[in-house]
Design an enzyme around this catalytic site. Structure first.
Site, PDB file in Angstrom:
ATOM      1  N   CYS A 176       0.920  -1.262  -0.170  1.00  0.00           N
ATOM      2  CA  CYS A 176       0.409   0.133  -0.164  1.00  0.00           C
ATOM      3  C   CYS A 176       0.692   0.839  -0.379  1.00  0.00           C
ATOM      4  O   CYS A 176       1.949   2.033  -0.220  1.00  0.00           O
ATOM      5  CB  CYS A 176      -0.780   0.206   1.546  1.00  0.00           C
ATOM      6  SG  CYS A 176      -1.999   0.164   0.154  1.00  0.00           S
ATOM      7  N   ARG A 236      -5.621   3.780  -3.760  1.00  0.00           N
ATOM      8  CA  ARG A 236      -4.961   2.537  -3.399  1.00  0.00           C
ATOM      9  C   ARG A 236      -6.225   1.534  -3.053  1.00  0.00           C
ATOM     10  O   ARG A 236      -6.229   0.511  -2.923  1.00  0.00           O
ATOM     11  CB  ARG A 236      -3.478   2.014  -3.017  1.00  0.00           C
ATOM     12  CG  ARG A 236      -3.041   3.059  -3.680  1.00  0.00           C
ATOM     13  CD  ARG A 236      -1.317   3.187  -3.256  1.00  0.00           C
ATOM     14  NE  ARG A 236      -0.259   1.345  -3.241  1.00  0.00           N
ATOM     15  CZ  ARG A 236      -0.154   1.471  -4.356  1.00  0.00           C
ATOM     16  NH1 ARG A 236      -0.019   2.214  -5.141  1.00  0.00           N
ATOM     17  NH2 ARG A 236       0.159  -0.095  -3.804  1.00  0.00           N
ATOM     18  N   TRP A 266      -2.087  -2.072   4.125  1.00  0.00           N
ATOM     19  CA  TRP A 266      -3.378  -3.276   2.884  1.00  0.00           C
ATOM     20  C   TRP A 266      -2.773  -4.755   3.414  1.00  0.00           C
ATOM     21  O   TRP A 266      -1.387  -4.766   3.215  1.00  0.00           O
ATOM     22  CB  TRP A 266      -3.008  -2.895   1.000  1.00  0.00           C
ATOM     23  CG  TRP A 266      -4.119  -4.092   0.862  1.00  0.00           C
ATOM     24  CD1 TRP A 266      -5.237  -2.980   0.376  1.00  0.00           C
ATOM     25  CD2 TRP A 266      -4.066  -4.673  -0.039  1.00  0.00           C
ATOM     26  NE1 TRP A 266      -5.942  -3.815  -0.007  1.00  0.00           N
ATOM     27  CE2 TRP A 266      -5.475  -5.539  -0.533  1.00  0.00           C
ATOM     28  CE3 TRP A 266      -3.149  -5.822   0.328  1.00  0.00           C
ATOM     29  CZ2 TRP A 266      -5.680  -6.733  -1.145  1.00  0.00           C
ATOM     30  CZ3 TRP A 266      -3.282  -6.922  -0.824  1.00  0.00           C
ATOM     31  CH2 TRP A 266      -5.143  -7.436  -1.595  1.00  0.00           C
ATOM     32  N   ASN A 288       5.675  -1.434   3.388  1.00  0.00           N
ATOM     33  CA  ASN A 288       4.977  -2.189   1.648  1.00  0.00           C
ATOM     34  C   ASN A 288       5.493  -3.154   1.530  1.00  0.00           C
ATOM     35  O   ASN A 288       7.098  -3.829   1.625  1.00  0.00           O
ATOM     36  CB  ASN A 288       5.240  -1.214   0.800  1.00  0.00           C
ATOM     37  CG  ASN A 288       4.255  -0.079   0.924  1.00  0.00           C
ATOM     38  OD1 ASN A 288       3.189  -0.487   1.881  1.00  0.00           O
ATOM     39  ND2 ASN A 288       4.269   1.156  -0.249  1.00  0.00           N
ATOM     40  N   GLY A 289       4.780  -4.143   1.655  1.00  0.00           N
ATOM     41  CA  GLY A 289       5.059  -6.171   1.278  1.00  0.00           C
ATOM     42  C   GLY A 289       5.353  -6.932   1.921  1.00  0.00           C
ATOM     43  O   GLY A 289       4.628  -7.163   2.766  1.00  0.00           O
ATOM     44  N   GLU A 314     -15.282 -16.012 -19.045  1.00  0.00           N
ATOM     45  CA  GLU A 314     -14.426 -15.357 -18.133  1.00  0.00           C
ATOM     46  C   GLU A 314     -13.719 -14.244 -18.924  1.00  0.00           C
ATOM     47  O   GLU A 314     -14.420 -12.954 -19.110  1.00  0.00           O
ATOM     48  CB  GLU A 314     -12.851 -15.889 -17.071  1.00  0.00           C
ATOM     49  CG  GLU A 314     -11.638 -14.235 -17.414  1.00  0.00           C
ATOM     50  CD  GLU A 314     -12.192 -13.055 -16.299  1.00  0.00           C
ATOM     51  OE1 GLU A 314     -13.170 -12.953 -15.737  1.00  0.00           O
ATOM     52  OE2 GLU A 314     -11.592 -12.510 -16.457  1.00  0.00           O
ATOM     53  N   LYS A 360     -16.428 -10.828 -19.259  1.00  0.00           N
ATOM     54  CA  LYS A 360     -15.301  -9.614 -19.094  1.00  0.00           C
ATOM     55  C   LYS A 360     -15.793  -8.415 -20.572  1.00  0.00           C
ATOM     56  O   LYS A 360     -15.613  -7.816 -20.257  1.00  0.00           O
ATOM     57  CB  LYS A 360     -14.149  -9.862 -19.007  1.00  0.00           C
ATOM     58  CG  LYS A 360     -13.324  -9.177 -18.796  1.00  0.00           C
ATOM     59  CD  LYS A 360     -12.472  -9.681 -17.486  1.00  0.00           C
ATOM     60  CE  LYS A 360     -13.277  -9.519 -16.206  1.00  0.00           C
ATOM     61  NZ  LYS A 360     -13.009 -10.150 -14.930  1.00  0.00           N
ATOM     62  N   GLU A 392     -19.401  -6.801 -19.080  1.00  0.00           N
ATOM     63  CA  GLU A 392     -19.140  -5.868 -17.902  1.00  0.00           C
ATOM     64  C   GLU A 392     -18.414  -4.455 -17.987  1.00  0.00           C
ATOM     65  O   GLU A 392     -19.116  -3.291 -17.884  1.00  0.00           O
ATOM     66  CB  GLU A 392     -17.880  -6.492 -17.048  1.00  0.00           C
ATOM     67  CG  GLU A 392     -18.410  -7.691 -16.217  1.00  0.00           C
ATOM     68  CD  GLU A 392     -17.343  -8.104 -14.966  1.00  0.00           C
ATOM     69  OE1 GLU A 392     -17.634  -8.053 -14.160  1.00  0.00           O
ATOM     70  OE2 GLU A 392     -16.237  -8.375 -15.729  1.00  0.00           O
ATOM     71  N   HIS A 417     -25.433 -27.907 -30.542  1.00  0.00           N
ATOM     72  CA  HIS A 417     -27.076 -28.433 -29.853  1.00  0.00           C
ATOM     73  C   HIS A 417     -28.003 -27.380 -29.810  1.00  0.00           C
ATOM     74  O   HIS A 417     -28.912 -27.207 -28.703  1.00  0.00           O
ATOM     75  CB  HIS A 417     -26.617 -29.074 -28.653  1.00  0.00           C
ATOM     76  CG  HIS A 417     -25.725 -30.320 -29.165  1.00  0.00           C
ATOM     77  ND1 HIS A 417     -26.286 -31.099 -29.202  1.00  0.00           N
ATOM     78  CD2 HIS A 417     -24.401 -29.967 -28.572  1.00  0.00           C
ATOM     79  CE1 HIS A 417     -25.171 -32.143 -29.598  1.00  0.00           C
ATOM     80  NE2 HIS A 417     -24.014 -31.732 -28.617  1.00  0.00           N
ATOM     81  N   LYS A 420     -17.214  -2.729  -6.951  1.00  0.00           N
ATOM     82  CA  LYS A 420     -16.373  -4.151  -6.917  1.00  0.00           C
ATOM     83  C   LYS A 420     -16.496  -5.082  -5.933  1.00  0.00           C
ATOM     84  O   LYS A 420     -16.173  -6.273  -6.261  1.00  0.00           O
ATOM     85  CB  LYS A 420     -15.669  -2.937  -6.244  1.00  0.00           C
ATOM     86  CG  LYS A 420     -14.469  -3.702  -6.070  1.00  0.00           C
ATOM     87  CD  LYS A 420     -13.470  -4.083  -7.678  1.00  0.00           C
ATOM     88  CE  LYS A 420     -11.860  -4.837  -7.422  1.00  0.00           C
ATOM     89  NZ  LYS A 420     -12.253  -6.105  -8.588  1.00  0.00           N
TER      90      LYS A 420
HETATM   91  N1  GLU Z   1       3.184  -7.019   5.206  1.00  0.00           N
HETATM   92  C1  GLU Z   1       2.957  -5.406   5.808  1.00  0.00           C
HETATM   93  C2  GLU Z   1       1.315  -5.924   6.860  1.00  0.00           C
HETATM   94  O1  GLU Z   1       0.464  -6.813   6.171  1.00  0.00           O
HETATM   95  C3  GLU Z   1       2.527  -4.571   4.685  1.00  0.00           C
HETATM   96  C4  GLU Z   1       1.354  -4.514   4.422  1.00  0.00           C
HETATM   97  C5  GLU Z   1       1.764  -3.494   3.255  1.00  0.00           C
HETATM   98  O2  GLU Z   1       1.961  -3.433   2.363  1.00  0.00           O
HETATM   99  O3  GLU Z   1       0.232  -2.286   3.316  1.00  0.00           O
HETATM  100  O4  GLU Z   1       1.538  -5.200   7.427  1.00  0.00           O
END
Ligand code: GLU
Length: 608
Positions: free
Chosen positions: A2, A27, A70, A96-97, A480, A484, A487, A503, A603
């Site tokens: 995020c 985001r 996130w 992030n990650g 799919e 798409k 939509e 058929h 969404k």
């Molecule tokens: N892995 C981290 C968490 O869960 C980072 C989340 C993110 O990238 O926002 O807190």
């Protein structure tokens, strides 16, 4: 995955960071937090506005970092929100990650007496940096030492109480950029939070770090080698920065498909034993091994991913698998036996009400329910007994693309995992693990062909209707593709098993009518060609999707041919889905429709 924003300079950091968080809200996120040197930290679950309401007027200083989270590890709560710190509260970190080896590092740190407040991987990294940050050390050296021990992905910004006018940032596979202002320096995960202040930016590359103080910035490698980085001038406005310069989120998210597959696979493949390791299913493995019947439930595109999974799991395990629409499953008489049936429930948002209600109904009957969910801590993640997270990253476009591909990938992983418990041999397991590991690279190749797909889409954007036809593993892909197109381009499209067409549906074929035929070189190839002959004989137009090397063979049959790289037929659907999503996108683009927010759709569908 995020948002990150940081500032050090002569101005007051708090409004810069809070406005930065607002700019990052697009985001999607689940919680937010801020740290300012001298003022401390504040976090809130939920909206940035909740954090803003909580901040006292005295929350002031000239250096700080902030984050929208996130969640990937641990529920979206206040404790799990960033910034994270160590036991002494000396190091503050936003991240992030995913730190893949966080559990091992955490266990080591616990041995040394560390305690942890949150469930996150990020807090472990904060504690590791603090451990390295001995008295004679600079923050950047401690960060570099810690990063050398972690596996996974990170974009980070770190501050400390000992060096209150400094931010250290670093990246590995998760973007970080610096903003060079006239009255200070910025760090951010994308341009949106800094565009208001400066257009001069420096992009960090993998394994690089930046040290920012009020007087300047330096970029180095993790081994302290100083790098001369180019300062670039951003031409983007906020809106195009949010979309990374792409015209729509949908296109941006399709371009992220290779990364989404990579993140879905990350840390989950065991090539040496041809096996798959899904941490979220560890506790229920004995019950999975015992399963005699599998049911998969979902709605919309997730349902087609489920159908792709149905075929794979059945093929690799020999266990009967069926897919049932969630909105149907919850009202049907229950025939699932709690002793030997497993229900998988798939939902990107984890909030799809139909799916949630189907889960609740199944649980009332004692069925083991496992989730495949993208949003950590969502209702479905909480209400299922165990599950697998997609880690596909936030998806903003209403029409799902990278999340569908990620769902298909998770189900392929589950198929291998269960297969290896049900007679799938070691060499076959090894081969499949190798094949699946190559999918990000192959998906990248498919995306490189987007211009050709756009050309073809122009040609067909006036069609009044379309068939999508596929057989066996390509059958769900047809669905799919059709959903798409419906939509986002509002063109009536129907999917059929290609053999079913004769058929009934074939009555619709006439010269203006488009049939998109999935005909990769797989065990159904010749049969698919016959179906094309049948359409051809009635004058219909055909767009064929095949594998490289078969373009010539299909030229006489189809009006247009698109190809994807070759891989084993089990995983081909993951590749053939991509040109269909792009095709739908470019048709809608040509028709000048509101692609990211199509009419009548939402969404996350939280109504019945
Ligand atoms: N892995 C981290 C968490 O869960 C980072 C989340 C993110 O990238 O926002 O807190």
């Amino acid at each position: 995955m995020c948002g990150i924003v940081g500032y050090v300079g002569s101005r007051s950091a708090s409004p810069i960071l809070m406005n930065g968080l607002r700019a990052l809200e697009y985001r999607g996120y689940d919680s937010a937090g801020i740290y300012i040197s001298g003022a401390g930290a504040m976090k809130r679950a939920g909206q940035v506005s909740a954090l803003a309401d909580a901040l006292p007027a005295s929350f002031e200083g000239t250096c700080g970092i902030a984050h929208t989270r996130w969640a990937t590890h641990g529920a979206p709560t206040e404790v799990n929100a960033h910034p994270h710190t160590d036991g002494e509260e000396s190091v503050w970190l936003v991240h992030n990650g995913i730190i893949e080896n966080y559990a091992d590092i955490r266990a080591e740190l616990v041995k040394d007496g560390a305690t942890f407040k949150s469930d996150t991987d990020t807090e472990v990294l904060a504690a590791l940096i603090a451990k390295k940050y001995t008295e004679d050390m600079l923050l950047e050296d401690a960060v570099a030492a810690a990063l050398k021990e972690v596996r996974g992905t990170y974009g980070i910004a770190v501050a400390s109480t000992r060096e209150p006018e400094k931010i250290v940032a670093a990246r590995l596979a998760s973007p970080i950029m610096l903003g060079i202002g006239t009255d200070g320096y910025y760090v951010a995960s994308d341009a949106t939070p800094i565009l208001k202040h400066t257009r001069e930016v420096v992009y960090l590359d993998d394994r690089e770090m930046a040290i920012l103080t009020p007087d300047g910035y330096r970029v180095t490698t993790l081994s302290k080698e100083v790098l001369q980085k180019e300062v670039e001038t951003l031409e983007w406005d906020i809106e195009s920065a949010q979309k990374k310069g792409y015209e729509h989120f949908m296109l941006k998210e399709m371009m992220e498909i290779p990364d989404a597959i990579e993140n879905t696979l990350r840390g989950r493949l065991v090539p040496a034993s041809g096996e798959v390791n899904l941490g979220g299913l560890r506790d229920v493995l004995p019950r999975i091994k015992n399963a005699k019947r599998i049911v998969i439930t979902a709605c919309g595109s997730a349902f087609y991913a489920a159908q792709a999974g149905e075929l794979l799991i059945e093929e690799l395990t020999g266990i009967p698998v069926e897919t049932v629409l969630a909105s149907e499953l919850r009202y049907r008489r229950n025939t699932m036996d709690p002793n030997d049936t497993i229900l998988f429930a798939i939902s990107q948002s984890g909030e799809t009400l139909d799916t949630l209600e189907a889960i609740r109904e199944a649980k009332r009957h004692g069925i083991l329910v496992l989730g495949v969910v993208n949003v950590v801590g969502s209702s479905i993640a909480r209400e299922t007994d165990a599950g697998v997270y997609n880690h596909a990253g936030p998806e903003i476009s209403v029409a799902s693309t990278k999340a569908v591909i990620s769902q298909m990938t998770v189900l392929a992983l589950i198929a291998i995992l269960m297969g290896r418990n049900n007679g799938l041999s070691l060499p076959d397991g090894e081969r499949l693990v190798k094949e699946i590991a190559r999918l990000p690279e192959l998906a990248r190749k498919v995306l490189e062909g987007h211009e050709k797909i756009q050309e073809i889409a122009k040609k067909y954007s006036d069609t009044t209707g379309a068939f999508y036809l596929g057989r066996k593993f390509q059958y769900p892909v047809a669905y799919e593709g059709a959903i798409k197109l419906k939509e986002i381009s509002y063109i009536h499209a129907e999917a059929y098993g290609a053999g079913e067409m004769k058929h009934g549906p074939i009555a619709l074929i006439e010269p203006a009518f488009l049939s998109v035929v999935l005909a990769p070189e797989d065990s159904m190839y010749e049969k698919s060609k016959s179906n094309m002959q049948e359409i051809r004989a009635r004058g219909g137009r055909i767009l064929a999707i095949t594998t490289e090397g078969k373009e010539e063979d299909l030229k006489g049959l189809a009006d247009d041919v698109l190809s994807v790289p070759k891989t084993g037929e089990l995983f081909l659907p993951i590749l053939t889905t991509i040109p269909l999503q792009l095709f739908a996108y470019y048709v809608a683009l040509r028709r000048e429709l509101p692609i990211d927010k199509p009419r009548n759709l939402a969404k996350s569908v939280t109504v019945e």
